[in-house]
Design an enzyme around this catalytic site. Structure first.
Site, PDB file in Angstrom:
ATOM      1  N   SER A 299       3.493   0.283 -37.947  1.00 16.24           N
ATOM      2  CA  SER A 299       2.230   0.978 -38.210  1.00 16.24           C
ATOM      3  C   SER A 299       1.742   0.596 -39.593  1.00 16.24           C
ATOM      4  O   SER A 299       2.536   0.164 -40.440  1.00 16.24           O
ATOM      5  CB  SER A 299       2.439   2.489 -38.153  1.00 16.24           C
ATOM      6  OG  SER A 299       1.277   3.167 -38.580  1.00 16.24           O
TER       7      SER A 299
ATOM      8  N   TYR B 255       6.712  11.111 -38.952  1.00 17.18           N
ATOM      9  CA  TYR B 255       6.289   9.847 -38.324  1.00 17.18           C
ATOM     10  C   TYR B 255       6.426   8.688 -39.304  1.00 17.18           C
ATOM     11  O   TYR B 255       6.967   7.631 -38.956  1.00 17.18           O
ATOM     12  CB  TYR B 255       4.845   9.981 -37.841  1.00 17.18           C
ATOM     13  CG  TYR B 255       4.322   8.737 -37.158  1.00 17.18           C
ATOM     14  CD1 TYR B 255       4.841   8.308 -35.935  1.00 17.18           C
ATOM     15  CD2 TYR B 255       3.300   7.978 -37.731  1.00 17.18           C
ATOM     16  CE1 TYR B 255       4.362   7.167 -35.306  1.00 17.18           C
ATOM     17  CE2 TYR B 255       2.805   6.838 -37.102  1.00 17.18           C
ATOM     18  CZ  TYR B 255       3.346   6.428 -35.894  1.00 17.18           C
ATOM     19  OH  TYR B 255       2.870   5.300 -35.275  1.00 17.18           O
TER      20      TYR B 255
HETATM   21  N1  LIG Z   1      -2.069   4.501 -31.371  1.00 18.96           N
HETATM   22  C1  LIG Z   1      -2.046   4.284 -32.682  1.00 18.96           C
HETATM   23  O1  LIG Z   1      -2.987   4.652 -33.435  1.00 18.96           O
HETATM   24  C2  LIG Z   1      -0.898   3.509 -33.299  1.00 18.96           C
HETATM   25  C3  LIG Z   1      -1.081   2.978 -34.586  1.00 18.96           C
HETATM   26  C4  LIG Z   1      -0.044   2.281 -35.184  1.00 18.96           C
HETATM   27  C5  LIG Z   1       1.141   2.101 -34.505  1.00 18.96           C
HETATM   28  N2  LIG Z   1       1.315   2.629 -33.259  1.00 18.96           N
HETATM   29  C6  LIG Z   1       2.610   2.417 -32.600  1.00 18.96           C
HETATM   30  O2  LIG Z   1       2.398   1.660 -31.429  1.00 18.96           O
HETATM   31  C7  LIG Z   1       3.445   1.927 -30.485  1.00 18.96           C
HETATM   32  C8  LIG Z   1       2.838   2.218 -29.129  1.00 18.96           C
HETATM   33  O3  LIG Z   1       2.036   3.386 -29.235  1.00 18.96           O
HETATM   34  P1  LIG Z   1       0.752   3.629 -28.329  1.00 18.96           P
HETATM   35  O4  LIG Z   1      -0.336   4.000 -29.263  1.00 18.96           O
HETATM   36  O5  LIG Z   1       0.547   2.529 -27.374  1.00 18.96           O
HETATM   37  O6  LIG Z   1       1.218   4.986 -27.586  1.00 18.96           O
HETATM   38  P2  LIG Z   1       1.145   5.426 -26.045  1.00 18.96           P
HETATM   39  O7  LIG Z   1      -0.163   5.048 -25.458  1.00 18.96           O
HETATM   40  O8  LIG Z   1       1.545   6.862 -26.063  1.00 18.96           O
HETATM   41  O9  LIG Z   1       2.291   4.564 -25.348  1.00 18.96           O
HETATM   42  C9  LIG Z   1       3.645   4.735 -25.724  1.00 18.96           C
HETATM   43  C10 LIG Z   1       4.541   3.918 -24.808  1.00 18.96           C
HETATM   44  O10 LIG Z   1       5.902   4.104 -25.230  1.00 18.96           O
HETATM   45  C11 LIG Z   1       6.661   4.541 -24.098  1.00 18.96           C
HETATM   46  N3  LIG Z   1       7.786   5.355 -24.531  1.00 18.96           N
HETATM   47  C12 LIG Z   1       7.780   6.533 -25.204  1.00 18.96           C
HETATM   48  N4  LIG Z   1       9.024   6.996 -25.370  1.00 18.96           N
HETATM   49  C13 LIG Z   1       9.840   6.072 -24.793  1.00 18.96           C
HETATM   50  C14 LIG Z   1      11.234   5.978 -24.617  1.00 18.96           C
HETATM   51  N5  LIG Z   1      12.075   6.936 -25.053  1.00 18.96           N
HETATM   52  N6  LIG Z   1      11.747   4.892 -23.994  1.00 18.96           N
HETATM   53  C15 LIG Z   1      10.926   3.925 -23.538  1.00 18.96           C
HETATM   54  N7  LIG Z   1       9.599   3.954 -23.657  1.00 18.96           N
HETATM   55  C16 LIG Z   1       9.062   5.030 -24.277  1.00 18.96           C
HETATM   56  C17 LIG Z   1       5.659   5.274 -23.206  1.00 18.96           C
HETATM   57  O11 LIG Z   1       6.068   5.356 -21.848  1.00 18.96           O
HETATM   58  P3  LIG Z   1       6.946   6.593 -21.272  1.00 18.96           P
HETATM   59  O12 LIG Z   1       6.413   7.847 -21.916  1.00 18.96           O
HETATM   60  O13 LIG Z   1       6.768   6.530 -19.782  1.00 18.96           O
HETATM   61  O14 LIG Z   1       8.356   6.298 -21.677  1.00 18.96           O
HETATM   62  C18 LIG Z   1       4.456   4.350 -23.355  1.00 18.96           C
HETATM   63  O15 LIG Z   1       4.612   3.219 -22.524  1.00 18.96           O
HETATM   64  C19 LIG Z   1       4.256   3.079 -31.081  1.00 18.96           C
HETATM   65  O16 LIG Z   1       5.416   2.566 -31.688  1.00 18.96           O
HETATM   66  C20 LIG Z   1       3.321   3.671 -32.129  1.00 18.96           C
HETATM   67  O17 LIG Z   1       4.025   4.301 -33.174  1.00 18.96           O
HETATM   68  C21 LIG Z   1       0.313   3.329 -32.629  1.00 18.96           C
END
Ligand SMILES: NC(=O)c1ccc[n+]([C@@H]2O[C@H](COP(=O)([O-])OP(=O)(O)OC[C@H]3O[C@@H](n4cnc5c(N)ncnc54)[C@H](OP(=O)(O)O)[C@@H]3O)[C@@H](O)[C@H]2O)c1
Length: 245
Positions: A146, A159
């Site tokens: 992030s 976080y």
């Molecule tokens: N959205 C933002 O603004 C943002 C910004 C910077 C970084 N990020 C990072 O980007 C990454 C992805 O986030 P996103 O925004 O795409 O969130 P998201 O839409 O909520 O997707 C999260 C994904 O992670 C999976 N997941 C969660 N817990 C898990 C577990 N225990 N084992 C395996 N898979 C798991 C979820 O599937 P299941 O729940 O089915 O397991 C889903 O596929 C994260 O690391 C987040 O910190 C996000």
């Protein structure tokens, strides 16, 4: 733009023959990464806890809970069988509370998913990547952390602690992996319109945020860099986000 084409309409095969493991591939950034890498010729093995109903040509989806060692080992065994040459650690969750409100359960959920999960899945694939090196083949690890992997904010203690930790793991792995030709990249997105932290894609206030495919573009850049190039870090923000490094 359709799958199998690039923005200028030309077919791309920059990742043809490549096999990439992606955690958290069922939605949000992970699904965007899977889709873009497939468009560029890769085969993707995607994992998440719930992969029901997912059908993307060029990808296979397996149940994966990155916090569960046995689940990680099963997923990794399939990845090794498929000859993966790259791992994208993307699975992650966020809990945003002031310090006085953070519970041990919050701590375990965030740290187990973001930090332990990254460690377990990486650790499970490193012997395979080392064997690939011994056979003259290179491998890569890309960690989606992030923009807050090196800064914090009120309500962000838990976080950002997890993201600082992921950044440390990423950088230590880069030092260690040097011995066996591992290329390690940290991708540091700002705000991305996904399901993150119980939100829904397409909410009005997120209209100008990054899209999953923007982050996927950074992953593609790292994975398709020439063999002598290591992309250490990519920091990307939506233009509307306050500039903060
Ligand atoms: N959205 C933002 O603004 C943002 C910004 C910077 C970084 N990020 C990072 O980007 C990454 C992805 O986030 P996103 O925004 O795409 O969130 P998201 O839409 O909520 O997707 C999260 C994904 O992670 C999976 N997941 C969660 N817990 C898990 C577990 N225990 N084992 C395996 N898979 C798991 C979820 O599937 P299941 O729940 O089915 O397991 C889903 O596929 C994260 O690391 C987040 O910190 C996000």
């Amino acid at each position: 733009m359709t799958e199998g084409s690039t923005t200028n309409g030309a077919a791309s095969s920059s990742l043809l023959g490549r096999n990439v493991a992606v955690s958290g591939a069922s939605k949000g950034i992970g699904l965007g990464v899977a889709r873009l890498l497939i468009t560029h010729g890769a085969h993707v093995i995607g994992g998440a806890r719930d992969v029901s109903g997912l059908e993307v040509p060029g990808a296979e989806f397996l149940t994966l809970d990155v916090t569960d060692e046995a689940s990680v080992e099963r997923f990794a065994a399939r990845c090794v069988g498929a000859g993966v040459d790259a791992l994208v650690n993307n699975a992650g969750v966020g809990v945003f509370k002031p310090v006085e409100a953070i519970t041990p359960e919050d701590y375990r959920r965030v740290m187990d998913t973001n930090v332990l999960g990254t460690l377990l899945l990486t650790r499970a694939l490193l012997p395979h990547f080392q064997a690939r090196h011994a056979a003259g083949q290179s491998s890569a690890v890309v960690n989606i952390t992030s923009d807050v992997s090196a800064r914090t904010f009120a309500g962000g203690a838990l976080y950002t602690a997890s993201k600082y930790a992921q950044r440390a793991i990423t950088q230590a792995l880069a030092y260690e992996g040097h011995a066996y030709g591992l290329r390690v990249t940290e991708i540091r997105p700002g705000m991305v319109d996904t399901f993150f932290a119980d939100s829904q894609p397409g909410e009005a206030h997120k209209a100008a945020w990054l899209k999953p495919e923007d982050v996927a573009g950074a992953v593609l850049y790292a994975l398709s860099a020439p063999a002598h190039v290591r992309v250490d870090e990519v920091l990307l923000h939506p233009v509307v986000q306050d500039v903060a490094f």
